[in-house]
Scaffold this active site. Sequence first.
Site, PDB file in Angstrom:
ATOM      1  N   GLU A   1       0.808  -1.222   0.000  1.00 19.03           N
ATOM      2  CA  GLU A   1       0.000   0.000   0.000  1.00 19.03           C
ATOM      3  C   GLU A   1       0.841   1.272   0.000  1.00 19.03           C
ATOM      4  O   GLU A   1       0.353   2.353   0.294  1.00 19.03           O
ATOM      5  CB  GLU A   1      -0.963  -0.036   1.188  1.00 19.03           C
TER       6      GLU A   1
ATOM      7  N   GLU B   1      -7.959  -0.698  14.446  1.00 21.91           N
ATOM      8  CA  GLU B   1      -8.774  -1.589  13.609  1.00 21.91           C
ATOM      9  C   GLU B   1      -8.346  -3.038  13.814  1.00 21.91           C
ATOM     10  O   GLU B   1      -7.145  -3.322  13.909  1.00 21.91           O
ATOM     11  CB  GLU B   1      -8.581  -1.174  12.142  1.00 21.91           C
TER      12      GLU B   1
ATOM     13  N   LYS C   1     -15.570  -2.048   2.872  1.00 25.35           N
ATOM     14  CA  LYS C   1     -14.872  -2.472   1.655  1.00 25.35           C
ATOM     15  C   LYS C   1     -15.906  -3.057   0.700  1.00 25.35           C
ATOM     16  O   LYS C   1     -16.564  -4.047   1.033  1.00 25.35           O
ATOM     17  CB  LYS C   1     -13.819  -3.531   1.980  1.00 25.35           C
TER      18      LYS C   1
ATOM     19  N   SER D   1      -5.525  -4.135  -0.455  1.00 22.93           N
ATOM     20  CA  SER D   1      -4.086  -4.099  -0.733  1.00 22.93           C
ATOM     21  C   SER D   1      -3.797  -4.318  -2.215  1.00 22.93           C
ATOM     22  O   SER D   1      -2.832  -3.798  -2.757  1.00 22.93           O
ATOM     23  CB  SER D   1      -3.348  -5.123   0.123  1.00 22.93           C
TER      24      SER D   1
END
Length: 430
Positions: free
Chosen positions: A205, A287, A339, A369
Amino acid sequence: MTIISDVYAREVLDSRGNPTIEVEVYLESGVLGRAIVPSGASTGAFEAVELRDGDKGRYLGKGVLKAVENVNDIIAPEITGLDALDQVAIDKIMLDLDGTPNKAKLGANAILGVSMAVAKAAAEALDIPLFQYLGGVNAKQLPVPMMNILNGGSHADNNVDIQEFMVMPVGAKTFKEALRMGTEIYHNLKDVLKSKGLATGVGDEGGFAPNLSSNEEALQIIMEAIEAAGYKPGVDIKLALDVAATEFYDEDEKLYKLTGEGVTKTAEEMVDFYEALVKKYPIVSIEDGLSEDDWEGWRVMTERLGDNIQIVGDDLFVTNTERLKKGIQTKTANSILVKLNQIGTITETLDAIEMAKRAGYTTVISHRSGETEDATIADIAVAVNAGQIKTGAPARTDRVAKYNQLLRIEDMLGFTGQYIGNEVFYNIKK
């Protein structure tokens, strides 16, 4: 004008060189909507199924020709002739065609590609930006970026257990300023790493991925970079972590094995560890601090830390309303990571966001990713006034594409656009 005349899918590549699916939806007016589906490295067990071919003689088994075929041969005939403005109906038709709870038959990648492309075609036909089409006249809030500047876990080839260390420019007045602040810290971080003789190669990333002596050393180095860039930690910049704890959880022993540090912890000890870090560093968000099925551990973590920091469920919720409902009922976490490819349609994504907001949970729109040049998530973040977006470091075109789209959206919105910084954390004591 908005009737679908053709649907076509093809196999393309993502940012990791793995195949993914691109879908084009054509309307009778000649308008085209095109979308590419992302792919994750650390995936939750409860995510919708990403269909791969499994043919080891082609792309090491990661081809998506079956998903492409499902779009071209099964989905396309069913939605050709329908109105692209009927997003909910089209998404429902695809769900019915699939007929499984996790999209295992047609593949979430096939279904999502069509869902996104339909929305883009509809927006294009109406000659309005995607964020406005999905969000209406009240879509105006630019998100605070969670910029992943240091990588570990399954996003990097190093000995750092925590997957992502992020900076959040909460002290900025505009998104443009926030992006500049985060980018300056990123460049200063490179200099700090070089000065310590550490590697400056990047992970999936765009964040740096050095070998460090501990997870805490990553935080110390980032604090140095923030100060070197001329910003004040805790005021201008806050920190966020994505632990991705499921990746190092031993299901049989019910223990968390941090191999980088050579230690093993219980859920309670993991919460102790986070509590100590939160006291020492300006961390505002954690997270996936515990495994996706450790509901009791999550409850304890939320009880102990949930008043003061954002506790984000990613693998825990997988953008799924059923799992989110359980979280809300059991007072587990206080935020959801969103997502699109975890659930598989625009409609279901918007449903999850609405459910979260009604329950007082914050929402973070996220990339994967394995990304592409598709910047749909930037528009969705503004469409739903999410307030936060997670889309990597200010490096690699697949990440920067989303930031650049947000800069364009900020310009489009002009004086009506809002960047509220610290106020995005509306459900915690700031």
